[in-house]
Design a protein around this motif. Structure first.
Motif, PDB file in Angstrom:
ATOM      1  N   PRO A 176      -8.393   7.918   3.984  1.00  0.00           N
ATOM      2  CA  PRO A 176      -8.919   7.336   2.746  1.00  0.00           C
ATOM      3  C   PRO A 176      -8.025   6.209   2.206  1.00  0.00           C
ATOM      4  O   PRO A 176      -8.524   5.221   1.670  1.00  0.00           O
ATOM      5  CB  PRO A 176      -8.966   8.514   1.771  1.00  0.00           C
ATOM      6  CG  PRO A 176      -9.029   9.730   2.633  1.00  0.00           C
ATOM      7  CD  PRO A 176      -8.239   9.383   3.861  1.00  0.00           C
ATOM      8  N   GLU A 177      -6.711   6.351   2.364  1.00  0.00           N
ATOM      9  CA  GLU A 177      -5.795   5.315   1.913  1.00  0.00           C
ATOM     10  C   GLU A 177      -5.973   4.044   2.758  1.00  0.00           C
ATOM     11  O   GLU A 177      -5.967   2.925   2.232  1.00  0.00           O
ATOM     12  CB  GLU A 177      -4.350   5.806   1.976  1.00  0.00           C
ATOM     13  CG  GLU A 177      -4.026   6.833   0.911  1.00  0.00           C
ATOM     14  CD  GLU A 177      -4.565   8.240   1.177  1.00  0.00           C
ATOM     15  OE1 GLU A 177      -5.117   8.516   2.269  1.00  0.00           O
ATOM     16  OE2 GLU A 177      -4.446   9.083   0.269  1.00  0.00           O
ATOM     17  N   PHE A 220       0.810  -1.220   0.000  1.00  0.00           N
ATOM     18  CA  PHE A 220       0.000   0.000   0.000  1.00  0.00           C
ATOM     19  C   PHE A 220       0.847   1.276   0.000  1.00  0.00           C
ATOM     20  O   PHE A 220       0.309   2.380   0.039  1.00  0.00           O
ATOM     21  CB  PHE A 220      -0.977  -0.014   1.176  1.00  0.00           C
ATOM     22  CG  PHE A 220      -1.923  -1.176   1.113  1.00  0.00           C
ATOM     23  CD1 PHE A 220      -2.902  -1.245   0.131  1.00  0.00           C
ATOM     24  CD2 PHE A 220      -1.812  -2.223   2.003  1.00  0.00           C
ATOM     25  CE1 PHE A 220      -3.757  -2.328   0.035  1.00  0.00           C
ATOM     26  CE2 PHE A 220      -2.670  -3.319   1.927  1.00  0.00           C
ATOM     27  CZ  PHE A 220      -3.635  -3.367   0.944  1.00  0.00           C
ATOM     28  N   LEU A 221       2.171   1.116  -0.046  1.00  0.00           N
ATOM     29  CA  LEU A 221       3.044   2.285  -0.173  1.00  0.00           C
ATOM     30  C   LEU A 221       2.884   2.882  -1.562  1.00  0.00           C
ATOM     31  O   LEU A 221       2.739   2.156  -2.546  1.00  0.00           O
ATOM     32  CB  LEU A 221       4.508   1.884   0.030  1.00  0.00           C
ATOM     33  CG  LEU A 221       4.949   1.546   1.443  1.00  0.00           C
ATOM     34  CD1 LEU A 221       6.368   0.983   1.433  1.00  0.00           C
ATOM     35  CD2 LEU A 221       4.858   2.753   2.365  1.00  0.00           C
ATOM     36  N   THR A 222       2.927   4.194  -1.651  1.00  0.00           N
ATOM     37  CA  THR A 222       2.929   4.830  -2.961  1.00  0.00           C
ATOM     38  C   THR A 222       4.313   4.604  -3.579  1.00  0.00           C
ATOM     39  O   THR A 222       5.297   4.434  -2.846  1.00  0.00           O
ATOM     40  CB  THR A 222       2.641   6.338  -2.856  1.00  0.00           C
ATOM     41  OG1 THR A 222       3.616   6.927  -1.995  1.00  0.00           O
ATOM     42  CG2 THR A 222       1.255   6.604  -2.310  1.00  0.00           C
ATOM     43  N   PRO A 223       4.418   4.585  -4.900  1.00  0.00           N
ATOM     44  CA  PRO A 223       5.729   4.374  -5.531  1.00  0.00           C
ATOM     45  C   PRO A 223       6.756   5.371  -5.001  1.00  0.00           C
ATOM     46  O   PRO A 223       6.523   6.575  -4.979  1.00  0.00           O
ATOM     47  CB  PRO A 223       5.451   4.603  -7.019  1.00  0.00           C
ATOM     48  CG  PRO A 223       3.990   4.280  -7.167  1.00  0.00           C
ATOM     49  CD  PRO A 223       3.347   4.721  -5.888  1.00  0.00           C
ATOM     50  N   LYS A 245     -10.769  -2.002   1.945  1.00  0.00           N
ATOM     51  CA  LYS A 245     -11.612  -2.508   0.866  1.00  0.00           C
ATOM     52  C   LYS A 245     -10.840  -3.535   0.031  1.00  0.00           C
ATOM     53  O   LYS A 245     -11.368  -4.601  -0.303  1.00  0.00           O
ATOM     54  CB  LYS A 245     -12.091  -1.353  -0.012  1.00  0.00           C
ATOM     55  CG  LYS A 245     -13.025  -1.769  -1.111  1.00  0.00           C
ATOM     56  CD  LYS A 245     -13.547  -0.576  -1.892  1.00  0.00           C
ATOM     57  CE  LYS A 245     -14.493  -1.049  -2.983  1.00  0.00           C
ATOM     58  NZ  LYS A 245     -15.026   0.049  -3.768  1.00  0.00           N
ATOM     59  N   ASN A 246      -9.599  -3.213  -0.292  1.00  0.00           N
ATOM     60  CA  ASN A 246      -8.752  -4.113  -1.077  1.00  0.00           C
ATOM     61  C   ASN A 246      -8.589  -5.472  -0.397  1.00  0.00           C
ATOM     62  O   ASN A 246      -8.525  -6.500  -1.065  1.00  0.00           O
ATOM     63  CB  ASN A 246      -7.382  -3.458  -1.296  1.00  0.00           C
ATOM     64  CG  ASN A 246      -6.470  -4.277  -2.158  1.00  0.00           C
ATOM     65  OD1 ASN A 246      -5.787  -5.164  -1.661  1.00  0.00           O
ATOM     66  ND2 ASN A 246      -6.449  -3.972  -3.442  1.00  0.00           N
ATOM     67  N   GLY A 263      -8.370   4.143   9.251  1.00  0.00           N
ATOM     68  CA  GLY A 263      -9.102   3.803   8.034  1.00  0.00           C
ATOM     69  C   GLY A 263      -9.134   2.303   7.799  1.00  0.00           C
ATOM     70  O   GLY A 263     -10.149   1.742   7.389  1.00  0.00           O
ATOM     71  N   LEU A 264      -8.024   1.644   8.081  1.00  0.00           N
ATOM     72  CA  LEU A 264      -7.911   0.204   7.867  1.00  0.00           C
ATOM     73  C   LEU A 264      -8.647  -0.602   8.931  1.00  0.00           C
ATOM     74  O   LEU A 264      -9.322  -1.594   8.622  1.00  0.00           O
ATOM     75  CB  LEU A 264      -6.423  -0.191   7.848  1.00  0.00           C
ATOM     76  CG  LEU A 264      -6.090  -1.665   7.657  1.00  0.00           C
ATOM     77  CD1 LEU A 264      -6.536  -2.160   6.286  1.00  0.00           C
ATOM     78  CD2 LEU A 264      -4.597  -1.887   7.847  1.00  0.00           C
TER      79      LEU A 264
END
Length: 118
Positions: free
Chosen positions: A22-23, A10-13, A29-30, A62-63
């Protein structure tokens, strides 16, 4: 059943820090946690590599906040969710553990009187 979630995915590149409610909700959800939570005997292991230098409380909330809302104590939460560090960096462990403990405190503090009386 134990669900293992590798937070590194889930880290951004190019990123090394997980943040944003939201992340965290997107990760929830994922990982289909709403479905997974329906079974009482389930637990979650969050896999944390040395590529992650921190996880902001907003991402954790969020998680996990929906999953952990029914629990009344820190001990109950720690039976449901465990941090599993796959790397050897002790500073990362300390920082992520602090963020995780703060998330637990926030979840327990946000219960209203009806939650406490249940």
């Amino acid at each position: 059943m134990i669900k293992k979630i590798d937070l590194e995915k889930f880290l951004t590149p190019g990123g090394d820090y997980l943040s944003g409610r939201p992340e965290g909700e997107g990760a929830r959800k994922n990982e289909n946690l709403d479905e997974f939570d329906l079974k009482e005997d389930n637990s979650i292991e969050l896999l944390i590599s040395d590529k992650i230098i921190g996880v902001n409380i907003s991402f954790f909330l969020g998680l996990l906040s929906i999953s952990l809302k029914p629990f009344q104590t820190r001990e109950e939460i720690l039976k449901k969710v465990k941090l599993v560090f796959t790397g050897s960096d002790l500073e990362i462990r300390e920082l992520v553990n602090e963020d995780f403990e703060y998330m637990i405190k926030k979840i327990l503090d946000k219960r209203d009187i009806n939650d406490i009386l249940k």
